[in-house]
Structure formats: C-alpha cells, structure tokens
Write a protein that holds these residues in place. Structure first.
Motif, PDB file in Angstrom:
ATOM      1  N   GLY A  52       2.059   8.861  18.011  1.00 48.06           N
ATOM      2  CA  GLY A  52       2.243   9.760  16.875  1.00 48.06           C
ATOM      3  C   GLY A  52       2.865   9.085  15.664  1.00 48.06           C
ATOM      4  N   PHE A  53       3.755   8.121  15.894  1.00 44.14           N
ATOM      5  CA  PHE A  53       4.469   7.489  14.787  1.00 44.14           C
ATOM      6  C   PHE A  53       4.049   6.036  14.542  1.00 44.14           C
ATOM      7  CE2 PHE A  53       7.229  11.047  15.774  1.00 44.14           C
ATOM      8  CZ  PHE A  53       7.583  11.498  14.516  1.00 44.14           C
ATOM      9  N   GLY A  54       3.066   5.575  15.281  1.00 42.45           N
ATOM     10  CA  GLY A  54       2.505   4.254  15.001  1.00 42.45           C
ATOM     11  C   GLY A  54       3.291   3.081  15.540  1.00 42.45           C
ATOM     12  N   TYR A  55       4.229   3.313  16.457  1.00 41.91           N
ATOM     13  CA  TYR A  55       5.049   2.205  16.944  1.00 41.91           C
ATOM     14  C   TYR A  55       4.265   1.187  17.764  1.00 41.91           C
ATOM     15  CZ  TYR A  55       9.194   4.747  15.381  1.00 41.91           C
ATOM     16  OH  TYR A  55      10.137   5.385  14.628  1.00 41.91           O
ATOM     17  N   TRP A  56       3.175   1.617  18.387  1.00 40.67           N
ATOM     18  CA  TRP A  56       2.355   0.670  19.149  1.00 40.67           C
ATOM     19  C   TRP A  56       1.612  -0.299  18.228  1.00 40.67           C
ATOM     20  CZ3 TRP A  56       4.163   0.639  23.674  1.00 40.67           C
ATOM     21  CH2 TRP A  56       4.381   1.780  24.437  1.00 40.67           C
ATOM     22  N   ASN A  57       1.509   0.040  16.947  1.00 38.05           N
ATOM     23  CA  ASN A  57       0.687  -0.755  16.041  1.00 38.05           C
ATOM     24  C   ASN A  57       1.340  -2.044  15.563  1.00 38.05           C
ATOM     25  OD1 ASN A  57      -1.162   1.349  16.208  1.00 38.05           O
ATOM     26  ND2 ASN A  57      -0.452   2.343  14.333  1.00 38.05           N
ATOM     27  N   PHE A  58       2.668  -2.181  15.771  1.00 41.49           N
ATOM     28  CA  PHE A  58       3.350  -3.371  15.268  1.00 41.49           C
ATOM     29  C   PHE A  58       2.980  -4.626  16.062  1.00 41.49           C
ATOM     30  CE2 PHE A  58       5.928  -0.022  13.470  1.00 41.49           C
ATOM     31  CZ  PHE A  58       6.249  -0.524  12.211  1.00 41.49           C
ATOM     32  N   GLY A 111      17.671 -14.454   1.581  1.00 41.09           N
ATOM     33  CA  GLY A 111      18.225 -13.613   2.642  1.00 41.09           C
ATOM     34  C   GLY A 111      17.222 -13.089   3.643  1.00 41.09           C
ATOM     35  N   GLY A 112      15.924 -13.238   3.358  1.00 40.60           N
ATOM     36  CA  GLY A 112      14.961 -12.687   4.304  1.00 40.60           C
ATOM     37  C   GLY A 112      13.535 -12.751   3.805  1.00 40.60           C
ATOM     38  N   PHE A 113      12.639 -12.113   4.552  1.00 40.84           N
ATOM     39  CA  PHE A 113      11.229 -12.060   4.185  1.00 40.84           C
ATOM     40  C   PHE A 113      10.590 -10.838   4.827  1.00 40.84           C
ATOM     41  CE2 PHE A 113      11.615 -14.799   7.942  1.00 40.84           C
ATOM     42  CZ  PHE A 113      10.730 -14.199   8.823  1.00 40.84           C
ATOM     43  N   VAL A 114       9.355 -10.574   4.444  1.00 44.97           N
ATOM     44  CA  VAL A 114       8.582  -9.460   4.992  1.00 44.97           C
ATOM     45  C   VAL A 114       7.382 -10.031   5.722  1.00 44.97           C
ATOM     46  CG1 VAL A 114       7.191  -7.433   4.401  1.00 44.97           C
ATOM     47  CG2 VAL A 114       9.326  -7.895   3.169  1.00 44.97           C
ATOM     48  N   ASP A 115       7.074  -9.488   6.917  1.00 44.32           N
ATOM     49  CA  ASP A 115       5.865  -9.932   7.616  1.00 44.32           C
ATOM     50  C   ASP A 115       4.657  -9.294   6.932  1.00 44.32           C
ATOM     51  OD1 ASP A 115       3.919 -10.835   9.295  1.00 44.32           O
ATOM     52  OD2 ASP A 115       4.631  -9.810  11.088  1.00 44.32           O
ATOM     53  N   GLY A 116       3.811 -10.151   6.369  1.00 43.18           N
ATOM     54  CA  GLY A 116       2.631  -9.676   5.661  1.00 43.18           C
ATOM     55  C   GLY A 116       1.382  -9.638   6.505  1.00 43.18           C
ATOM     56  N   ALA A 117       1.516  -9.713   7.831  1.00 40.83           N
ATOM     57  CA  ALA A 117       0.345  -9.681   8.711  1.00 40.83           C
ATOM     58  C   ALA A 117      -0.507  -8.455   8.409  1.00 40.83           C
ATOM     59  CB  ALA A 117       0.788  -9.664  10.175  1.00 40.83           C
ATOM     60  N   ALA A 118      -1.822  -8.624   8.447  1.00 39.73           N
ATOM     61  CA  ALA A 118      -2.746  -7.564   8.045  1.00 39.73           C
ATOM     62  C   ALA A 118      -2.527  -6.274   8.842  1.00 39.73           C
ATOM     63  CB  ALA A 118      -4.184  -8.048   8.207  1.00 39.73           C
ATOM     64  N   HIS A 119      -2.289  -6.397  10.144  1.00 35.37           N
ATOM     65  CA  HIS A 119      -2.175  -5.194  10.973  1.00 35.37           C
ATOM     66  C   HIS A 119      -0.869  -4.431  10.730  1.00 35.37           C
ATOM     67  CE1 HIS A 119       0.130  -8.035  13.507  1.00 35.37           C
ATOM     68  NE2 HIS A 119       0.739  -6.957  13.950  1.00 35.37           N
ATOM     69  N   GLN A 121       0.322  -3.865   7.594  1.00 30.18           N
ATOM     70  CA  GLN A 121       0.276  -3.229   6.283  1.00 30.18           C
ATOM     71  C   GLN A 121       0.193  -1.718   6.464  1.00 30.18           C
ATOM     72  OE1 GLN A 121       0.831  -5.406   3.684  1.00 30.18           O
ATOM     73  NE2 GLN A 121       1.034  -6.621   5.536  1.00 30.18           N
ATOM     74  N   GLY A 122       0.926  -0.999   5.640  1.00 32.07           N
ATOM     75  CA  GLY A 122       0.916   0.455   5.737  1.00 32.07           C
ATOM     76  C   GLY A 122       1.931   1.001   6.713  1.00 32.07           C
ATOM     77  N   LEU A 123       2.588   0.113   7.481  1.00 27.95           N
ATOM     78  CA  LEU A 123       3.645   0.542   8.391  1.00 27.95           C
ATOM     79  C   LEU A 123       4.977   0.514   7.651  1.00 27.95           C
ATOM     80  CD1 LEU A 123       2.479  -1.461  11.541  1.00 27.95           C
ATOM     81  CD2 LEU A 123       2.055   0.947  11.018  1.00 27.95           C
ATOM     82  N   ALA A 124       5.951   1.259   8.140  1.00 33.00           N
ATOM     83  CA  ALA A 124       7.226   1.421   7.441  1.00 33.00           C
ATOM     84  C   ALA A 124       7.871   0.070   7.138  1.00 33.00           C
ATOM     85  CB  ALA A 124       8.176   2.275   8.282  1.00 33.00           C
ATOM     86  N   ILE A 125       8.259  -0.126   5.883  1.00 28.98           N
ATOM     87  CA  ILE A 125       8.801  -1.405   5.428  1.00 28.98           C
ATOM     88  C   ILE A 125      10.083  -1.780   6.165  1.00 28.98           C
ATOM     89  CG2 ILE A 125      10.099  -0.323   3.538  1.00 28.98           C
ATOM     90  CD1 ILE A 125       8.425  -3.792   3.433  1.00 28.98           C
ATOM     91  N   ILE A 126      10.860  -0.783   6.586  1.00 30.57           N
ATOM     92  CA  ILE A 126      12.137  -1.066   7.241  1.00 30.57           C
ATOM     93  C   ILE A 126      11.936  -1.874   8.522  1.00 30.57           C
ATOM     94  CG2 ILE A 126      12.264   1.033   8.652  1.00 30.57           C
ATOM     95  CD1 ILE A 126      15.236   1.245   7.840  1.00 30.57           C
ATOM     96  N   TYR A 127      10.742  -1.750   9.122  1.00 30.93           N
ATOM     97  CA  TYR A 127      10.449  -2.486  10.354  1.00 30.93           C
ATOM     98  C   TYR A 127       9.814  -3.856  10.099  1.00 30.93           C
ATOM     99  CZ  TYR A 127      11.153   2.095  12.531  1.00 30.93           C
ATOM    100  OH  TYR A 127      11.678   3.286  12.940  1.00 30.93           O
TER     101      TYR A 127
END
Length: 356
Positions: A52-58, A111-119, A121-127
């Motif tokens: 429901g919340f897309g956690y499997w998609n990470f 101080g950090g970076f964001v994972d830009g992997a294609a899969h 994208q569209g998932l909550a930025i905090i994760y």
C-alpha cells in the motif's frame, strides 16, 4: 557474493537468505557494504503495509512475490565509480536487509547525497537521502539507528497536533505505549506541549517498563481502559493496529474523542475489525508526507535542527531503560526478524544487527 533476506510479501514468516552476484558498477555509481542496521517494530510496519505504501519498491528482488524489508543503518563504500565519493567512506541511511546495496548518488554534497536510481524516483525523498559520515564511527550510532527514524515520526505527530491546537483536547492517549515511537511522542509532548496529559496504554507485561520511562502521566493496561477519564477531551494515537482496541477507545470516549490517528502497525495479526466505529473517523498519519510539508514551511535546516534538539534529549533519557544488543551472523539476524514479527522482543531491548 551478496546475501539478501527475502520475505514472502503475503506471508511475512516465510523468509530465506538469497545469494546473488555482486553488481557491476556503472559510471557514477557506488557499492555499499552494509555494516550494521537497527531492527525495530518499524521495520515490521514497512513489510506489513509494503504494498500500500510502496516500501517493497525501494529494494526490488525481481520476483513480485518476494521482497526485502527496509532498515535504517550504516554502510561502507567498498567500490566507487563516482569522483565525489571515495572508497572507505561510511554512510547512514535507508538500507536493505542485505550485505550490499548499489547506489547512484545524485545531488552529492559534503553532508550527504540522494540515491538517483531509476526505480527509486517518485518514492519519498526522506528515504532516498544518505548522510556522509567520514571514515570514523561516531558516538551513539546504535541509538541513532534504533530511534531516529521512529523519533522523527514522533516529532511530526506532536507538531501536527500542536499545529491544530490539539483539536481542542486536553489529553493524549497512546496505544502500544512501550513502542519507541510512542515513547518519543510522549517525550516531545512533555517538552513542547506540557499542558497536554499523556496517557499510555500497554500490556500488563510491559506496564512497569512504560512507568519506568517516566514519560507518561498515567499508564493503563489494555483491560483497564475503562478507568480512563472519558469526560476529558482527548486525542488518540493508535500504534497497535488492533481494530477491537480502537473500537473500545472510541466507545469509551464518545464525543470527548476529538481526533483519532493511526500510525504504523505494531500488532499486525490483530489489525482490522474497526470498520463502523463511532466518533471521528480514524486518519492514517504518513510521516514522509508530514515531513515534506514541514520542510517546505520552515526549511530543511530548521526542520533537522528542531528534530535533533528533541532527539538529543530523548537519547539522553533512553539510555536509562534501553539495553543495546549486538547480533551477528545470518541465522541470528533472520531469527531476530522472526521474533520481531511475532512481537516477542521486549521493549527494553534495542537490536543492532551486524553484517560487517
């Protein structure tokens, strides 16, 4: 060789370590070796509401029936094709229950970076954010991994309630009062909304632990809910996901219940069963959305500073009633997952799972 703990999405007890080849890096990518991660009821929530919340998609497995449960922890950069990130660096962030993770860093800063992997994208930025830590371990890493993801939720719930003037309530009722998110919410409320009475509901077995925390004005066992002051305007925050309990809370308070919030799923085998309850309609609280809203309002730096200020105070107090335990080896880590899934881990235990 890379190992991942695969979990059957529709039957979370079914779990097995799965071997696969270590991925080959493309230009700009880095390979993280997972060093250690915290295991909490929060991770069980990720799995229970994963579809429901897309956690499997990470961290997809490539098999729709199986998923990898996300965790929060620390990892080492063991290979790099990224000019800005060196082998030997340590990072903190959202990781799979696995030995390795391939990451495509974007927006790389000191101080950090964001994972830009294609899969992702569209998932909550905090994760998708990873914090760069240099090469040395820092103090209280276990406490950070165990509490901080949950504590941010605690902070956001209090902020939401206070922003709405607590919906006219004078008391806050929390289920699963021994859970780390409830403990955090109780402390932030004590600090930032001291006029709100804090009431914790818990099992008989956890009552003394909850009282020992010193964060609640009143602690009741579930079967003593009828002793709560049903005349006092109250908001409830349900961490348990038990439909019958939620129904009992709504019936106990009636018109005095000003708002009903649902957060996470602690007792996943008992969720549901609360379709036609009286009073306010229970509303799901989704922390990533609340975080993004508050960040836009006050800015990311101010948001982080406010959370960190409260978090430091919480950790200082938590060391009095939380015992950090180190777990090593694949079988121990799988057993710990199954124990957490079965709600068999005492709230006084803080589990750190080591792969490195």
């Amino acid at each position: 060789m890379m190992q991942s703990l695969w979990v059957k999405k529709d039957d979370l007890v079914q779990s097995e370590w799965h071997d696969s080849d270590v991925p080959v890096l493309a230009d700009g990518q880095i390979l993280l070796a997972v060093e250690k991660y915290a295991l909490t009821a929060n991770n069980i929530t990720y799995a229970a509401v994963g579809d429901g919340f897309g956690y499997w998609n990470f961290f997809p497995t490539g098999d729709n029936e199986w998923g990898i449960v996300p965790v929060w922890g620390f990892a080492n950069v063991v290979a790099s094709e990224n000019a800005d990130i060196a082998v030997g660096e340590r990072v903190y962030g959202y990781l799979p229950m696995a030995s390795h993770l391939l990451v495509t860093p974007t927006n790389v800063q000191e101080g950090g970076f964001v994972d830009g992997a294609a899969h992702r994208q569209g998932l909550a930025i905090i994760y998708n954010q990873y914090h760069r830590l240099g090469q040395e371990e820092s103090p209280l890493e276990a406490e950070r991994a165990i509490f901080q993801p949950l504590f941010t939720t605690s902070f956001l719930i209090e902020n939401f309630m206070r922003s709405n003037d607590w919906f006219g309530a004078e008391a806050l009722l929390m289920t699963s009062a021994s859970s780390k998110t409830a403990l955090g919410l109780a402390m932030v409320t004590k600090n930032l909304s001291p006029t709100i009475k804090r009431i914790g509901l818990t099992s008989a077995g956890n009552k003394s632990f909850v009282e020992q925390s010193g964060l609640y004005d009143e602690v009741l066992t579930y079967d003593a809910l009828s002793a709560a002051d049903a005349a006092k305007p109250t908001v409830s925050v349900d961490f348990a996901g038990n439909g019958q309990l939620l129904d009992s809370i709504h019936k106990q308070y009636g018109a005095a219940l000003k708002f009903s919030s649902l957060v996470g799923v602690t007792h996943i085998s008992e969720r549901g069963g609360a379709d036609n309850i009286p009073g306010p309609k229970p509303e799901m609280f989704f922390a990533p959305t609340a975080a993004e809203t508050l960040m836009k309002e006050i800015g990311p730096a101010a948001f982080r500073a406010q959370v960190d200020d409260q978090f430091s105070a919480f950790v200082a107090g938590a060391t009095a009633y939380l015992q950090i335990e180190r777990l090593d080896g694949l079988e121990a880590l799988k057993s710990a997952y199954l124990a957490m899934l079965a709600n068999e881990v005492a709230p006084s235990r803080g589990l750190m799972c080591h792969l490195g």
